[in-house]
Design a protein around this motif. Structure first.
Motif, short mmCIF file in Angstrom:
data_model
loop_
_atom_site.label_atom_id
_atom_site.label_comp_id
_atom_site.label_asym_id
_atom_site.label_seq_id
_atom_site.Cartn_x
_atom_site.Cartn_y
_atom_site.Cartn_z
N ASN A 125 -7.65 10.32 -0.69
CA ASN A 125 -9.02 9.40 -0.52
C ASN A 125 -8.68 7.56 -0.31
OD1 ASN A 125 -10.19 12.32 -0.94
ND2 ASN A 125 -11.53 11.47 -2.23
N TRP A 126 -8.10 7.18 -1.06
CA TRP A 126 -8.14 5.69 -0.81
C TRP A 126 -7.09 5.53 -0.03
CZ3 TRP A 126 -3.44 2.84 -3.54
CH2 TRP A 126 -3.53 1.44 -3.80
N TRP A 127 -6.24 6.57 -0.02
CA TRP A 127 -4.81 5.93 1.39
C TRP A 127 -5.24 5.31 2.22
CZ3 TRP A 127 -1.12 6.29 4.71
CH2 TRP A 127 -0.15 5.06 4.42
N TYR A 128 -5.99 7.11 2.63
CA TYR A 128 -6.34 7.60 4.30
C TYR A 128 -7.57 7.03 4.29
CZ TYR A 128 -1.86 10.24 4.06
OH TYR A 128 -1.14 10.35 4.01
N GLN A 129 -9.05 6.87 3.52
CA GLN A 129 -10.03 6.82 3.59
C GLN A 129 -10.58 4.96 3.25
OE1 GLN A 129 -11.48 8.01 6.53
NE2 GLN A 129 -10.15 9.00 7.01
N GLY A 130 -9.97 5.24 2.79
CA GLY A 130 -10.70 3.29 1.20
C GLY A 130 -9.24 2.58 2.23
N ASN A 131 -9.21 1.42 1.29
CA ASN A 131 -8.25 -0.15 1.99
C ASN A 131 -6.62 0.38 1.27
OD1 ASN A 131 -10.49 -1.38 2.56
ND2 ASN A 131 -10.95 -1.84 0.50
N GLY A 132 -6.57 1.58 0.61
CA GLY A 132 -5.20 1.75 0.28
C GLY A 132 -3.83 1.68 1.47
N MET A 133 -4.00 2.27 2.61
CA MET A 133 -2.80 2.07 3.62
C MET A 133 -2.84 0.45 3.68
SD MET A 133 -3.16 3.55 7.20
CE MET A 133 -3.53 5.32 6.94
N LYS A 134 -3.98 0.14 4.41
CA LYS A 134 -4.22 -1.90 4.88
C LYS A 134 -3.17 -2.35 3.88
CE LYS A 134 -6.71 -5.52 5.01
NZ LYS A 134 -7.21 -6.32 3.53
N LEU A 135 -3.98 -1.87 2.11
CA LEU A 135 -2.91 -2.91 1.14
C LEU A 135 -1.20 -2.77 1.17
CD1 LEU A 135 -6.09 -2.35 -1.79
CD2 LEU A 135 -5.42 -4.52 -0.49
N HIS A 136 -1.04 -1.54 0.97
CA HIS A 136 0.16 -0.89 1.36
C HIS A 136 0.92 -1.55 2.34
CE1 HIS A 136 3.11 2.85 0.54
NE2 HIS A 136 3.87 1.70 -0.15
N HIS A 137 0.35 -1.67 3.39
CA HIS A 137 1.67 -2.71 4.67
C HIS A 137 1.23 -3.59 4.38
CE1 HIS A 137 1.03 1.24 6.72
NE2 HIS A 137 0.01 0.87 7.28
N GLU A 138 0.49 -4.18 3.71
CA GLU A 138 0.25 -5.75 3.57
C GLU A 138 1.47 -6.26 1.77
OE1 GLU A 138 -3.74 -6.97 2.77
OE2 GLU A 138 -4.34 -6.65 4.53
N VAL A 139 1.38 -5.92 1.14
CA VAL A 139 2.24 -5.57 0.16
C VAL A 139 3.46 -5.31 0.91
CG1 VAL A 139 3.09 -5.07 -2.50
CG2 VAL A 139 1.03 -4.84 -2.22
N GLY A 140 4.55 -4.36 1.39
CA GLY A 140 5.31 -3.98 2.11
C GLY A 140 6.18 -5.39 3.35
N GLU A 141 4.69 -5.40 3.82
CA GLU A 141 5.23 -6.47 5.22
C GLU A 141 5.71 -8.24 3.56
OE1 GLU A 141 1.96 -7.73 7.51
OE2 GLU A 141 1.99 -5.67 8.78
N ILE A 142 5.30 -8.32 2.63
CA ILE A 142 5.43 -9.31 2.33
C ILE A 142 7.60 -9.29 1.74
CG2 ILE A 142 5.70 -10.64 -0.38
CD1 ILE A 142 3.19 -9.57 -0.53
N PHE A 143 8.08 -7.64 1.81
CA PHE A 143 9.00 -8.08 1.25
C PHE A 143 10.26 -7.02 2.95
CE2 PHE A 143 7.25 -6.38 -2.56
CZ PHE A 143 8.16 -7.62 -2.91
N GLY A 144 9.46 -7.39 4.10
CA GLY A 144 9.41 -7.18 5.31
C GLY A 144 9.66 -5.76 5.86
N LEU A 145 8.80 -4.73 5.05
CA LEU A 145 8.49 -3.55 4.85
C LEU A 145 7.54 -2.66 5.96
CD1 LEU A 145 10.06 -2.70 1.56
CD2 LEU A 145 10.60 -2.74 3.55
N LYS A 146 7.83 -1.60 6.54
CA LYS A 146 6.23 -1.17 6.96
C LYS A 146 6.79 0.58 6.20
CE LYS A 146 3.38 -0.38 9.89
NZ LYS A 146 2.07 -1.76 9.96
#
Length: 360
Positions: A125-146
């Motif tokens: 619920n959080w990852w697909y419909q809340g902010n989870g995906m967005k936050l995961h992408h944003e943390v990943g991008e700090i390290f050069g990841l998707k």
């Protein structure tokens, strides 16, 4: 730049350069082989299956334009070296539990599991419909990841012990394998916490290097053979109520793919996420019955131990919230969890309680 300083001072979600000022992306041409490194032993039940399934799907959907070469832990880099290997460009993608990389950022724990955190349904619920995906992408991008969710084990077990746990004091000096924030909680109770790759855990338990271990759940634990060493098994636990697995792709590699190929990776990860959770849920019940038939004794932690888990968890969270990024995601994560849990309690949970009462 110091990675920790950057994590503390960077403002996630800040303005990016306007897209119109960027040149059109140049996509790599021709057939490509992308290397996926993993933290899992080859053939490890469920976890390696998820990595292999994602790689297989990407290869099939691309008609072979992208071939994913899946490496077990240790075949190219060590199990706990996969994150750095991908951020450094030594490999193209990794499959792992992101909480193995708390030294890079404690916030990564939320994309695997945290103590007294989300079940698999709440996580989705959080990852697909809340902010989870967005936050995961944003943390990943700090390290050069998707970064993508790419598997879920469902609720994990309390673990295998050489002696019964009757009080919080029984954790004093106990050499126990548990990664993530859950391990830090046990450390507060006096345990000597070990973070050992899954493929090395059986030997560590058999040799006495550790006194106990958690792994995943009945099916994966049966495959790992822990019941050959000890028959004391605790099932319901506090530390991983619905553990997510992650696919992290080197951002430069991801950006070099066509939009269609990028969508294939995202779609493969999403399918694998559901497929893997179903795999565990489908196999765990029968595996637990077989373990019991082999002489395994199943125990529940007493309430005094649960209370100690809770008190220690709150203490650990208070310390970790000093990290600005951790605190930001913590607040969003638990707000989403409370919202999901409120509805599930009144709907699905209430239904299953009545179903069990009426139908037996």
């Amino acid at each position: 730049m110091d990675r920790r300083k950057f994590l503390k001072t960077s403002a996630l979600g800040g303005s990016a350069a306007a897209a119109t000022s960027l040149a059109a992306p140049a996509y790599a041409q021709g057939k490509r082989t992308l290397t996926m490194v993993t933290t899992w032993g080859r053939g490890a039940a469920g976890v390696f299956d998820a990595a292999a399934k994602a790689g297989e799907l990407i290869t099939q959907m691309s008609d072979g334009d992208l071939t994913i070469d899946v490496k077990a832990g240790g075949e190219l880099v060590g199990p706990f070296e996969v994150f750095d290997a991908v951020t450094a460009g030594q490999a193209d993608m990794y499959h792992a539990a992101d909480y193995y990389f708390l030294n890079q950022s404690p916030a990564l724990a939320f994309f695997t599991a945290v103590p007294f955190g989300m079940t698999a349904t709440e996580m989705h619920n959080w990852w697909y419909q809340g902010n989870g995906m967005k936050l995961h992408h944003e943390v990943g991008e700090i390290f050069g990841l998707k970064s993508f969710l790419c598997g879920n084990t469902g609720s994990q077990i309390g673990g295998w012990f050489r002696k019964e746990i009757n009080s919080p004091e029984d954790f004093q000096g106990l050499k126990f394998r548990m990664p993530g924030i859950g391990g830090q909680v046990l450390g507060k109770l006096g345990a000597s916490v070990q973070n050992i790759p899954g493929a090395e855990t059986y030997q560590a338990l058999a040799s006495g290097a550790i006194d106990g271990t958690e792994w995943i759940g009945p099916w994966a634990d049966e495959k790992a053979g822990f019941f050959e060493i000890t028959k004391i098994y605790y099932t319901v636990a506090f530390h991983e109520p619905g553990a997510g697995l992650s696919l992290g792709v080197n951002k430069e590699v991801f950006d070099s793919l066509t939009p269609a190929q990028q969508a294939m990776i995202e779609t493969a990860a999403g399918y694998t996420n559901v497929w893997n959770l179903s795999q565990y849920l489908n196999n765990n019940g029968a595996a637990l019955d077989r373990l019991k038939a082999s002489g395994v004794q199943v125990y529940d932690f007493p309430d005094t131990v649960w209370d100690a888990f809770g008190a220690a968890t709150k203490e650990v969270y208070e310390e970790m919230r000093q990290d600005e990024l951790f605190a930001k995601i913590y607040d969003d994560y638990f707000a989403s969890m409370r919202a999901s849990a409120g509805w599930l309690e009144q709907s699905e949970n209430a239904y299953t309680a009545q179903r069990n009462r009426v139908m037996g």
